[in-house]
Design an enzyme around this catalytic site. Structure first.
Site, PDB file in Angstrom:
ATOM      1  N   ASP A   1       0.827  -1.207   0.000  1.00  0.00           N
ATOM      2  CA  ASP A   1       0.000   0.000   0.000  1.00  0.00           C
ATOM      3  C   ASP A   1       0.863   1.260   0.000  1.00  0.00           C
ATOM      4  O   ASP A   1       1.915   1.295   0.640  1.00  0.00           O
ATOM      5  CB  ASP A   1      -0.897  -0.022   1.245  1.00  0.00           C
ATOM      6  CG  ASP A   1      -2.009   1.000   1.170  1.00  0.00           C
ATOM      7  OD1 ASP A   1      -2.316   1.485   0.063  1.00  0.00           O
ATOM      8  OD2 ASP A   1      -2.586   1.314   2.223  1.00  0.00           O
TER       9      ASP A   1
ATOM     10  N   LEU B   1      10.596 -20.457  -3.728  1.00  0.00           N
ATOM     11  CA  LEU B   1       9.611 -19.575  -3.115  1.00  0.00           C
ATOM     12  C   LEU B   1       8.272 -19.674  -3.833  1.00  0.00           C
ATOM     13  O   LEU B   1       8.192 -19.593  -5.062  1.00  0.00           O
ATOM     14  CB  LEU B   1      10.119 -18.129  -3.174  1.00  0.00           C
ATOM     15  CG  LEU B   1       9.241 -17.051  -2.540  1.00  0.00           C
ATOM     16  CD1 LEU B   1       9.088 -17.283  -1.041  1.00  0.00           C
ATOM     17  CD2 LEU B   1       9.829 -15.664  -2.818  1.00  0.00           C
TER      18      LEU B   1
ATOM     19  N   HIS C   1       3.224   3.321  -9.116  1.00  0.00           N
ATOM     20  CA  HIS C   1       2.925   1.893  -9.313  1.00  0.00           C
ATOM     21  C   HIS C   1       4.179   1.148  -9.791  1.00  0.00           C
ATOM     22  O   HIS C   1       4.433   0.008  -9.379  1.00  0.00           O
ATOM     23  CB  HIS C   1       1.796   1.719 -10.324  1.00  0.00           C
ATOM     24  CG  HIS C   1       0.464   2.177  -9.809  1.00  0.00           C
ATOM     25  ND1 HIS C   1      -0.018   1.833  -8.565  1.00  0.00           N
ATOM     26  CD2 HIS C   1      -0.507   2.962 -10.384  1.00  0.00           C
ATOM     27  CE1 HIS C   1      -1.221   2.364  -8.390  1.00  0.00           C
ATOM     28  NE2 HIS C   1      -1.529   3.057  -9.475  1.00  0.00           N
TER      29      HIS C   1
END
Length: 260
Positions: free
Chosen positions: A40, A148, A57
């Site tokens: 965020d 991962l 972004h």
């Protein structure tokens, strides 16, 4: 909570020494197996920098790659990234177009690591067809990776996930010839969990949210029932390794309770 006033203006030898000591402490402590991250603050970061929103972004996307590297170094097994909620799809069309393009490129970059497994978490029918197809393709191509595990929450809503899970459960029950009364009598937490987007995965041990906001915003509502939460003042593009290490240190110090 990490405070904004704790952030040094630049790296110094003392700062590096502190980070190294903190890393050693964390490595000696219990680490979460699954971390959820609410990335965020990208738009606020751009506004403070006097830059177009798309720059925020993109800066956030670049930070994602850094963050996944930190997780891999520490041996974290599962990461869930809250990249695009169903509510985000209502944003201005120009911003949304830029954001979707950046997300697509970010997904491709994540999948460049042959050890990373990418798993879409969300409702593909709410996404543009090309992005939904890209997500399916990445899941198929990386499905055998043993490093991962990265859940990418794109077109995700926590309430929508639960509705989808119950709907799929009911359709399977109907196909098996079960009546609604039987389904209701047999319904359990484990049954619903088996139909979630993250089915078969451990629930998140730790959920991190940046930018100072302290709310769940529908993120992994079912799965985070017993998660530990860490709220950081830093906007996501400014989130540093030292912020991550502090979150892990805070997690290790807590006494986890699985009940009231």
């Amino acid at each position: 909570m990490a405070g904004a006033d704790e952030r040094p203006a630049r790296r110094t030898p003392l700062y590096d020494l502190y980070e190294q000591r903190l890393a050693r402490q964390v490595m000696r402590s219990p680490l979460p197996e699954h971390i959820g991250v609410m990335v965020d603050g990208n738009r606020r970061w751009a506004a403070l920098a006097g830059a177009p929103t798309r720059h925020g972004h993109q800066a956030g996307a670049d930070k994602i790659h850094q963050f996944l590297g930190w997780c891999a170094e520490l041996g974290i097994k599962v990461v869930t990234l809250y990249m695009l909620s169903t509510d985000n799809l209502n944003r201005d069309s120009a911003e949304l177009e830029d954001l979707l393009a950046i997300i697509g490129n970010t997904l491709d970059r994540i999948a460049e690591d042959p050890t990373v497994r990418v798993h879409p978490v969300g409702a593909p029918d709410v996404l543009p067809a090309d992005l939904a197809a890209r997500l399916r393709g990445l899941a198929e191509r990386t499905g055998d990776a043993d490093g991962l595990h990265v859940n990418v929450a794109v077109g995700y809503g926590g309430r929508r996930e639960i509705v989808d899970a119950v709907g799929e459960l009911l359709r399977d029950a109907a196909a098996a010839g079960k009546d609604l009364s039987t389904v209701a009598d047999e319904l359990s937490v484990e049954q619903i969990s088996a139909y979630l987007y993250t089915r078969g995965q451990p629930d998140p041990d730790l959920v991190i949210r940046t930018s100072g906001e302290q709310r769940l915003s529908g993120f992994l509502m079912w799965q985070s029932a017993y998660s530990e939460f860490y709220f950081c003042e830093a906007l996501w593009p400014d989130f540093r390794r030292i912020d991550f290490l502090r979150a892990l240190r805070d997690y290790a110090r807590r006494q986890r309770r699985f009940g009231s």
